[in-house]
Scaffold this motif. Structure first.
Motif, mmCIF file in Angstrom:
data_model
loop_
_atom_site.group_PDB
_atom_site.id
_atom_site.type_symbol
_atom_site.label_atom_id
_atom_site.label_comp_id
_atom_site.label_asym_id
_atom_site.label_seq_id
_atom_site.Cartn_x
_atom_site.Cartn_y
_atom_site.Cartn_z
ATOM 1 N N UNK A 64 0.828 -1.208 0.000
ATOM 2 C CA UNK A 64 0.000 0.000 0.000
ATOM 3 C C UNK A 64 0.861 1.255 0.000
ATOM 4 N N UNK A 65 1.926 1.256 0.796
ATOM 5 C CA UNK A 65 2.814 2.427 0.882
ATOM 6 C C UNK A 65 3.534 2.688 -0.431
ATOM 7 N N UNK A 66 3.929 1.608 -1.123
ATOM 8 C CA UNK A 66 4.600 1.780 -2.416
ATOM 9 C C UNK A 66 3.635 2.296 -3.473
ATOM 10 N N UNK A 67 2.381 1.879 -3.365
ATOM 11 C CA UNK A 67 1.397 2.210 -4.386
ATOM 12 C C UNK A 67 0.853 3.628 -4.254
ATOM 13 N N UNK A 68 0.713 4.108 -3.017
ATOM 14 C CA UNK A 68 0.080 5.406 -2.802
ATOM 15 C C UNK A 68 0.711 6.098 -1.596
ATOM 16 N N UNK A 69 1.220 7.339 -1.767
ATOM 17 C CA UNK A 69 1.882 8.046 -0.662
ATOM 18 C C UNK A 69 0.948 8.442 0.474
ATOM 19 N N UNK A 70 -0.366 8.273 0.301
ATOM 20 C CA UNK A 70 -1.276 8.587 1.383
ATOM 21 C C UNK A 70 -1.143 7.571 2.517
ATOM 22 N N UNK A 71 -0.544 6.396 2.186
ATOM 23 C CA UNK A 71 -0.383 5.355 3.193
ATOM 24 C C UNK A 71 0.985 5.434 3.852
#
Length: 335
Positions: A64-71
């Motif tokens: 999730x963190x790699x996919x979207x910086x909101x995470x």
């Protein structure tokens, strides 16, 4: 909150691979909506805290963190328990946020209540408690025991919010004050109200768990209740003292009665009453020793001052703007 206010969602996770993808998507939609409405800043994050999970929870968080910086993601080096996981998350993100909201990954807490929490924050509240408006979804047993627990805690002198668990908003001032509470034996729903400051409640209807099983079976619920009672109040020891005084008075009265019976020649064999009394007093003594021993054990743990948790890894794009000191603090031990 304004468009410059940074909000972090702190979500402890233990073996939550079944619910995490769905929960992450729903919380992301909520955070994105709040950013678009300019109720919170664009650097606001969703921070998942992996509490030593044995399944794929941390892998999912990393993805999730790699996919979207909101995470954002925090991985604890060991399973420290729900209360320490919440604490670890709040203390780790404290340098980067203006306010933080803690909630569970199963989304039984209503994410739509976040809007009302933000409104309370804008009105000047430092702490906003998420409180269940009813317990209709619970079994009769859980409803009775839960409500009995809150009432018993009140009776023991602990300041707790009725029907509030760990769904709450705390601003930077409250988080800073909270960091000064150093006890190892944590019961957050009792410690946070001690902070005081301006606070209010938001009421919501608790939902069914999305998937998986509850991480708080009956045994853990009783363990948490006992932790709360013994961590926040010394009333059980006072009860032992009062019980001892009461038994001493009764024993004195029985002694006087026995002497009168003896001198008046009305001696009674009394085998049954003697044995019953011995068993009763023996049980009370063991119970008293056990309760006192529980407190001594807690003192032992507090005196050793072991770290409450160790952050093994912290993934967050905001670390780059937090400064070297903040990154170091986030990645170290907490005492």
């Amino acid at each position: 909150m304004s468009s410059e206010t940074v909000l972090y969602m702190v979500i402890p996770c233990y073996n939550e691979q079944d619910v995490l993808p769905d929960s992450a998507e729903k919380i992301k939609r909520k955070i994105t909506s709040l950013i678009q409405q300019k109720k919170i800043g664009k650097n606001s994050k969703i921070c998942f805290v992996n509490d030593g999970s044995r399944d794929r929870t941390w892998e999912i968080i990393q993805s999730l963190c790699r996919r979207d910086p909101v995470f954002s993601g925090i991985c604890l080096a060991h399973n420290e328990g729900h209360q320490n996981a919440v604490l670890a998350g709040l203390m780790t993100v404290k340098p980067y946020c203006d306010a933080a909201i803690s909630m569970d990954a199963d989304l039984q807490d209503d994410i739509d209540a976040i809007d009302a929490m933000i409104e309370k924050y804008d009105a000047g509240c430092n702490i906003v408690y998420g409180v269940r408006d009813n317990r209709e979804s619970d079994t009769v047993f859980k409803r009775v025991t839960a409500e009995g627990f809150y009432r018993f805690m009140k009776m023991m002198g602990a300041e707790v919010i009725f029907n509030h668990a760990d769904f709450r908003l705390m601003d930077s001032r409250a988080l800073e004050a909270f960091s000064d509470y150093r006890e190892v034996n944590l019961f957050l729903r009792g410690i946070v109200p001690m902070i005081g400051l301006n606070h209010d409640c938001v009421y919501y209807r608790r939902k069914e768990r999305l998937a998986g099983e509850s991480k708080y079976p009956l045994k853990k619920m009783f363990s948490l209740a006992w932790q709360g009672i013994t961590s926040l109040s010394s009333e059980p020891i006072k009860c032992i003292l009062n019980l001892g005084l009461g038994i001493s008075v009764i024993s004195g009265a029985v002694l006087i009665w026995s002497m009168i019976q003896h001198f008046t020649g009305k001696t009674i064999a009394g085998w049954t009453s003697l044995i019953t009394s011995l068993w009763l007093l023996g049980g009370l003594v063991l119970l008293a020793i056990g309760i006192i021993g529980e407190y001594v054990g807690k003192i032992y743990l507090e005196v050793k001052r072991r770290p409450r948790y160790l952050v093994q890894d912290f993934i967050d794009a905001n670390q780059e703007s937090g400064g070297a000191d903040a990154v170091k603090k986030a990645g170290g031990r907490n005492r």
